[in-house]
Design an enzyme around this catalytic site. Structure first.
Site, PDB file in Angstrom:
ATOM      1  N   GLY A   1       0.886  -1.145   0.000  1.00  0.00           N
ATOM      2  CA  GLY A   1       0.000   0.000   0.000  1.00  0.00           C
ATOM      3  C   GLY A   1       0.924   1.194   0.000  1.00  0.00           C
ATOM      4  O   GLY A   1       2.110   1.081   0.303  1.00  0.00           O
TER       5      GLY A   1
ATOM      6  N   CYS B   1       5.047  -5.143  -2.515  1.00  0.00           N
ATOM      7  CA  CYS B   1       4.606  -3.880  -3.114  1.00  0.00           C
ATOM      8  C   CYS B   1       5.515  -2.725  -2.660  1.00  0.00           C
ATOM      9  O   CYS B   1       6.692  -2.706  -2.961  1.00  0.00           O
ATOM     10  CB  CYS B   1       3.132  -3.655  -2.762  1.00  0.00           C
ATOM     11  N   HIS B   2       4.982  -1.756  -1.906  1.00  0.00           N
ATOM     12  CA  HIS B   2       5.775  -0.651  -1.370  1.00  0.00           C
ATOM     13  C   HIS B   2       6.437  -1.020  -0.034  1.00  0.00           C
ATOM     14  O   HIS B   2       7.211  -0.242   0.506  1.00  0.00           O
ATOM     15  CB  HIS B   2       4.900   0.587  -1.145  1.00  0.00           C
ATOM     16  N   GLY B   3       6.138  -2.214   0.503  1.00  0.00           N
ATOM     17  CA  GLY B   3       6.690  -2.651   1.793  1.00  0.00           C
ATOM     18  C   GLY B   3       8.208  -2.575   1.881  1.00  0.00           C
ATOM     19  O   GLY B   3       8.747  -2.204   2.926  1.00  0.00           O
TER      20      GLY B   3
ATOM     21  N   TRP C   1      10.151  -0.396   1.043  1.00  0.00           N
ATOM     22  CA  TRP C   1      10.584   0.948   1.447  1.00  0.00           C
ATOM     23  C   TRP C   1      11.061   0.918   2.898  1.00  0.00           C
ATOM     24  O   TRP C   1      12.032   1.569   3.262  1.00  0.00           O
ATOM     25  CB  TRP C   1       9.417   1.912   1.368  1.00  0.00           C
TER      26      TRP C   1
END
Length: 189
Positions: free
Chosen positions: A80, A111-113, A115
């Site tokens: 997310g 996904c954006h994890g 980051w």
């Protein structure tokens, strides 16, 4: 079917997690008999999203301030946009994440994890994947980025998008079942 009975897994989430990226791993882990706690910087509930629309709220089991990484066998970081963006600037979340790497425990991010992993400083020399628009951030953090459904590197499991959840969940369960890793590196499609 591998069984994770006796294994305890933390799912680190803040408001704005991609709903399927938390709920699908949670379901897979529970189906394999793992004990799973949703860990968050705040108590109560965290707000999920289905892309840009509000989705379900999920109950927080343990507040991050009270979470001990030593009591868990693995960590999952859903994506997310808002969830990892909030976690990657939370020093407690970064310290919690680093503790899993320091102990050689499996960590999974989708996904954006990843980051969060970049800001935790744990990607140097690791091979990962993610949603393509954070590729440069991960490479700048020292990672080698591959455009694969799921990439596994020494217990670190990463995937790109909700479309990759079946492969992500399968590898997550497999890595937790195997436990600690010593120098294993592989990529799977």
């Amino acid at each position: 079917m591998s069984h994770l009975s006796g294994k305890r897994v933390a799912i680190l989430a803040a408001d704005g997690f991609e709903q399927s990226e938390l709920l699908e791993p949670l379901k897979a882990l529970k189906e394999h008999e793992a004990q799973v706690d949703v860990v968050s910087p705040k108590g109560g509930h965290v707000q999920g999203f289905e892309h840009f629309d509000k989705g379900e709220q999920v109950k927080v089991d343990v507040e991050l301030a009270n979470a001990d990484a030593g009591k868990y066998d693995a960590l999952v970081i859903p994506g997310g946009l808002f969830n990892p963006d909030a976690l990657r600037v939370d020093e407690q979340a970064l310290a919690f994440t680093r503790a899993f790497f320091e102990a050689g425990k499996p960590v999974a991010a989708i996904c954006h994890g990843p980051w969060v992993l970049a800001n935790a400083g744990v990607l140097e020399g690791r091979t990962v994947t993610s949603v393509p628009n954070i590729r440069r951030d991960l490479e700048n953090a020292g990672a080698k980025w591959e455009d694969e459904e799921v990439v596994v590197d020494q217990g670190l499991v990463t995937s790109r998008t909700p479309d990759d959840l079946p492969a992500f969940c399968a590898k997550l369960v497999e890595e937790i079942d195997e436990g600690r890793h010593a120098g294993q590196k592989r990529s799977a499609a």
